[in-house]
Design a protein around this motif. Structure first.
Motif, mmCIF file in Angstrom:
data_model
loop_
_atom_site.group_PDB
_atom_site.id
_atom_site.type_symbol
_atom_site.label_atom_id
_atom_site.label_comp_id
_atom_site.label_asym_id
_atom_site.label_seq_id
_atom_site.Cartn_x
_atom_site.Cartn_y
_atom_site.Cartn_z
ATOM 1 N N ASN A 1 15.280 54.048 42.457
ATOM 2 C CA ASN A 1 15.042 55.000 41.369
ATOM 3 C C ASN A 1 15.477 54.374 40.039
ATOM 4 O OD1 ASN A 1 14.057 57.129 43.039
ATOM 5 N ND2 ASN A 1 16.168 57.580 43.647
ATOM 6 N N MET A 2 14.644 53.422 39.596
ATOM 7 C CA MET A 2 14.938 52.663 38.385
ATOM 8 C C MET A 2 13.668 52.479 37.563
ATOM 9 S SD MET A 2 18.202 51.700 38.460
ATOM 10 C CE MET A 2 18.162 50.395 37.245
ATOM 11 N N MET A 3 13.849 52.458 36.248
ATOM 12 C CA MET A 3 12.785 52.076 35.321
ATOM 13 C C MET A 3 13.281 50.887 34.507
ATOM 14 S SD MET A 3 11.404 53.894 31.844
ATOM 15 C CE MET A 3 10.316 55.196 32.414
ATOM 16 N N TYR A 4 12.346 49.957 34.200
ATOM 17 C CA TYR A 4 12.645 48.798 33.364
ATOM 18 C C TYR A 4 11.702 48.811 32.170
ATOM 19 C CZ TYR A 4 15.097 47.407 37.569
ATOM 20 O OH TYR A 4 15.949 47.387 38.661
ATOM 21 N N LEU A 5 12.260 48.618 30.965
ATOM 22 C CA LEU A 5 11.487 48.776 29.734
ATOM 23 C C LEU A 5 11.751 47.606 28.795
ATOM 24 C CD1 LEU A 5 10.995 51.967 27.641
ATOM 25 C CD2 LEU A 5 12.017 49.974 26.540
ATOM 26 N N ILE A 6 10.673 47.096 28.180
ATOM 27 C CA ILE A 6 10.834 46.056 27.161
ATOM 28 C C ILE A 6 10.777 46.683 25.782
ATOM 29 C CG2 ILE A 6 10.096 44.010 28.420
ATOM 30 C CD1 ILE A 6 7.294 44.437 27.200
ATOM 31 N N ASN A 7 11.659 46.202 24.916
ATOM 32 C CA ASN A 7 11.695 46.620 23.518
ATOM 33 C C ASN A 7 11.062 45.512 22.686
ATOM 34 O OD1 ASN A 7 13.536 49.179 23.512
ATOM 35 N ND2 ASN A 7 14.575 47.704 24.850
ATOM 36 N N GLU A 8 9.939 45.840 22.029
ATOM 37 C CA GLU A 8 9.115 44.825 21.367
ATOM 38 C C GLU A 8 9.843 44.119 20.236
ATOM 39 O OE1 GLU A 8 5.106 44.714 18.616
ATOM 40 O OE2 GLU A 8 5.156 46.058 20.341
ATOM 41 N N GLU A 9 10.477 44.863 19.347
ATOM 42 C CA GLU A 9 11.078 44.269 18.154
ATOM 43 C C GLU A 9 12.364 43.496 18.467
ATOM 44 O OE1 GLU A 9 9.186 44.911 15.289
ATOM 45 O OE2 GLU A 9 7.931 45.896 16.762
ATOM 46 N N ARG B 1 8.404 49.622 24.094
ATOM 47 C CA ARG B 1 6.984 49.311 24.233
ATOM 48 C C ARG B 1 6.450 49.707 25.616
ATOM 49 N NH1 ARG B 1 3.057 45.587 21.894
ATOM 50 N NH2 ARG B 1 1.694 44.690 23.497
ATOM 51 N N HIS B 2 6.598 48.835 26.611
ATOM 52 C CA HIS B 2 6.043 49.075 27.948
ATOM 53 C C HIS B 2 7.156 49.150 28.991
ATOM 54 C CE1 HIS B 2 1.793 47.339 26.894
ATOM 55 N NE2 HIS B 2 2.094 48.432 26.231
ATOM 56 N N ALA C 1 8.297 41.067 22.165
ATOM 57 C CA ALA C 1 8.028 41.325 23.584
ATOM 58 C C ALA C 1 6.693 42.043 23.714
ATOM 59 C CB ALA C 1 9.141 42.180 24.182
ATOM 60 N N SER C 2 5.931 41.705 24.767
ATOM 61 C CA SER C 2 4.615 42.335 24.896
ATOM 62 C C SER C 2 4.363 42.917 26.279
ATOM 63 C CB SER C 2 3.509 41.354 24.520
ATOM 64 O OG SER C 2 3.601 40.169 25.283
ATOM 65 N N GLY C 3 4.429 42.133 27.348
ATOM 66 C CA GLY C 3 4.060 42.630 28.673
ATOM 67 C C GLY C 3 5.218 42.645 29.645
ATOM 68 N N ILE C 4 5.070 43.437 30.719
ATOM 69 C CA ILE C 4 6.083 43.509 31.765
ATOM 70 C C ILE C 4 5.410 43.857 33.087
ATOM 71 C CG2 ILE C 4 6.600 45.925 31.184
ATOM 72 C CD1 ILE C 4 9.491 45.421 32.146
ATOM 73 N N ILE C 5 5.773 43.144 34.165
ATOM 74 C CA ILE C 5 5.292 43.447 35.513
ATOM 75 C C ILE C 5 6.436 43.241 36.499
ATOM 76 C CG2 ILE C 5 2.853 42.913 35.088
ATOM 77 C CD1 ILE C 5 3.309 40.170 36.321
ATOM 78 N N ILE C 6 6.322 43.849 37.673
ATOM 79 C CA ILE C 6 7.330 43.716 38.717
ATOM 80 C C ILE C 6 6.617 43.490 40.044
ATOM 81 C CG2 ILE C 6 7.468 46.208 39.197
ATOM 82 C CD1 ILE C 6 10.518 45.844 39.563
ATOM 83 N N ASN C 7 7.207 42.671 40.928
ATOM 84 C CA ASN C 7 6.535 42.394 42.194
ATOM 85 C C ASN C 7 6.702 43.553 43.177
ATOM 86 O OD1 ASN C 7 9.202 42.060 43.033
ATOM 87 N ND2 ASN C 7 8.887 40.030 43.898
ATOM 88 N N GLU C 8 5.982 43.503 44.295
ATOM 89 C CA GLU C 8 5.924 44.627 45.229
ATOM 90 C C GLU C 8 7.248 44.894 45.932
ATOM 91 O OE1 GLU C 8 2.717 44.096 47.951
ATOM 92 O OE2 GLU C 8 1.179 44.687 46.487
ATOM 93 N N THR C 9 8.084 43.876 46.053
ATOM 94 C CA THR C 9 9.376 44.068 46.713
ATOM 95 C C THR C 9 10.472 44.501 45.747
ATOM 96 O OG1 THR C 9 9.950 41.725 46.428
ATOM 97 C CG2 THR C 9 8.800 42.352 48.472
ATOM 98 N N GLY C 10 10.189 44.419 44.445
ATOM 99 C CA GLY C 10 11.185 44.804 43.459
ATOM 100 C C GLY C 10 12.290 43.785 43.290
ATOM 101 N N THR C 11 12.032 42.530 43.656
ATOM 102 C CA THR C 11 13.053 41.486 43.551
ATOM 103 C C THR C 11 12.858 40.580 42.336
ATOM 104 O OG1 THR C 11 11.729 40.115 45.044
ATOM 105 C CG2 THR C 11 13.499 41.433 46.034
ATOM 106 N N SER C 12 11.643 40.552 41.805
ATOM 107 C CA SER C 12 11.360 39.711 40.639
ATOM 108 C C SER C 12 10.599 40.513 39.594
ATOM 109 C CB SER C 12 10.532 38.481 41.030
ATOM 110 O OG SER C 12 11.269 37.597 41.854
ATOM 111 N N LEU C 13 11.012 40.367 38.350
ATOM 112 C CA LEU C 13 10.384 41.048 37.222
ATOM 113 C C LEU C 13 10.076 40.003 36.163
ATOM 114 C CD1 LEU C 13 11.389 44.405 35.625
ATOM 115 C CD2 LEU C 13 11.233 42.396 34.164
#
Length: 389
Positions: free
Chosen positions: A247-255, A238-239, A290-302
């Protein structure tokens, strides 16, 4: 003789230095779903306390649920999830200029080049708008004019392929999250931080597409490989968000309600799967999306959002980019679509679609933990909120 500078500071000046900064009222816009929501709403939020004022209708638009600012925040783009734009089965994208008092004035409209526009993002250059059309499974790129209006799409890509597995293999026991593995369904499109590469998700095909992006023309061309498969069959990508430093990406899978991380090769623009964890509490059984995803500016909390379970999950991220579940907090509403940070990162706001309200949580600066603040605000079928920063 060198004259010595005076160190005298008046009592009045000392008092001014000691006074707290006066609070500002920040404008924020909320996209909503019809028939309850009539379009885009404007609310004002206290920059110090995070308190929300009662929203007022700023622009009437059918299913104006998704929105994004341009680079200098002088224009807002809104996706209208209609199915009959100018005699087609497509949706529309509407550009609005933003006045200092928050008033919106339409600049122009363009065809979304697909059915069900559900996601908008701005390329890091500020020169292009990227959109994903869920129902048709297409994505498109639009040049942005100097006045913020949109030109016609310069690159349109249509997903094709075999649908993913109907039942998500990695879902919680007893889950009936079986929706939409019946064909292509593009759910998000966004650039990497450099602007050289673009990624788009297709929930229906269980794919994450990898694109090269021409920063002069806006043309998308397939990378090698053109896509990678979701972390598990039927997961429904999803998002996603990029880590602000690694150099990382984090992704949520809706189903599947799974959070997956990927190593990002910033030179090749490709992803390699690293880690997957459920975003639901240990022992949970039943359906959730699953619907939304955000990460903080320091990259320590998602943070991720769970619809039906109606919770926000907090993850801690270590120095290697690996994450672990810290907490699940009730959203105080039903079917939460998205969450967003306040500009200073001190608050998170949740859009509760089915309970027609918006709520906020304070964010602990050290631990990232969330605390609910008693401040329910009625909004009809809210979907997304964006701040003027």
């Amino acid at each position: 003789m060198v004259q010595k500078k005076s160190l005298f500071i008046s009592t009045g000046a000392l008092l001014m230095l000691s006074l707290p900064t006066q609070a500002e009222m920040l404008n924020a816009y909320i996209g909503t779903y019809a028939p309850k929501g009539e379009g885009v709403y404007l609310t004002q939020i206290d920059s110090q306390t995070g308190a929300m004022n009662k929203p007022t209708l700023a622009a009437t638009i059918t299913n104006g649920a998704q929105l994004v600012y341009n680079a200098d925040q002088s224009v807002i783009y809104v996706a209208s999830e209609i199915n009959n734009y100018q005699g087609t089965t497509n949706g529309a994208i509407v550009a609005y200029s933003v006045a200092q008092n928050g008033t919106l004035t339409e600049l122009n409209q363009v065809n979304s080049e697909g059915a069900g526009p559900v996601y908008l993002s701005i390329h890091p250059s500020g020169k292009f708008l990227l959109i994903a059309n869920y129902i048709s499974g297409s994505i498109a790129v639009y040049p942005i004019n100097k006045d913020g209006s949109l030109e016609k799409a310069v690159s349109v890509k249509q997903s094709t392929g075999e649908p993913g597995l109907s039942y998500p293999k990695a879902a919680a026991p007893g889950s009936f999250a079986l929706s939409d593995h019946d064909g292509p369904h593009a759910h998000m499109i966004s650039s990497d931080p450099s602007g050289k590469f673009v990624f788009s998700t297709d929930l229906g095909l269980d794919r994450i597409y990898q694109w090269k992006f021409n920063t002069e023309t806006g043309e998308l061309t397939p990378n090698t490989p053109a896509f990678i498969m979701a972390s598990s069959e039927g997961a429904g990508p999803r998002h996603f968000v990029f880590h602000p430093k690694a150099n990382m990406m984090y992704l949520i899978n809706e189903e599947a309600s799974i959070l997956t991380s990927y190593n990002f090769d910033k030179d090749k623009g490709t992803l390699t799967e690293k880690q997957s964890i459920s975003i639901l509490p240990v022992g949970y059984e039943g359906t959730s999306y699953a619907s939304g995803i955000i990460i903080n500016e320091t990259g320590t909390s998602l943070y991720t959002v769970n619809r039906l379970h109606n919770s926000i999950s907090q993850f801690a991220i270590d120095k290697n980019g690996e994450f672990s579940l810290v907490d699940n907090v009730w959203t105080r509403g039903d079917y939460t679509r998205t969450i967003t940070f306040s500009p200073d990162g001190k608050f998170i706001y949740a859009m509760n679609q089915r309970s027609d309200n918006m709520v906020r949580f304070s964010v602990d600066a050290q631990t990232g933990k969330l605390t609910f603040v008693e401040n329910y605000v009625a909004v009809p079928a809210p979907s997304q909120m964006i701040f003027a920063k």
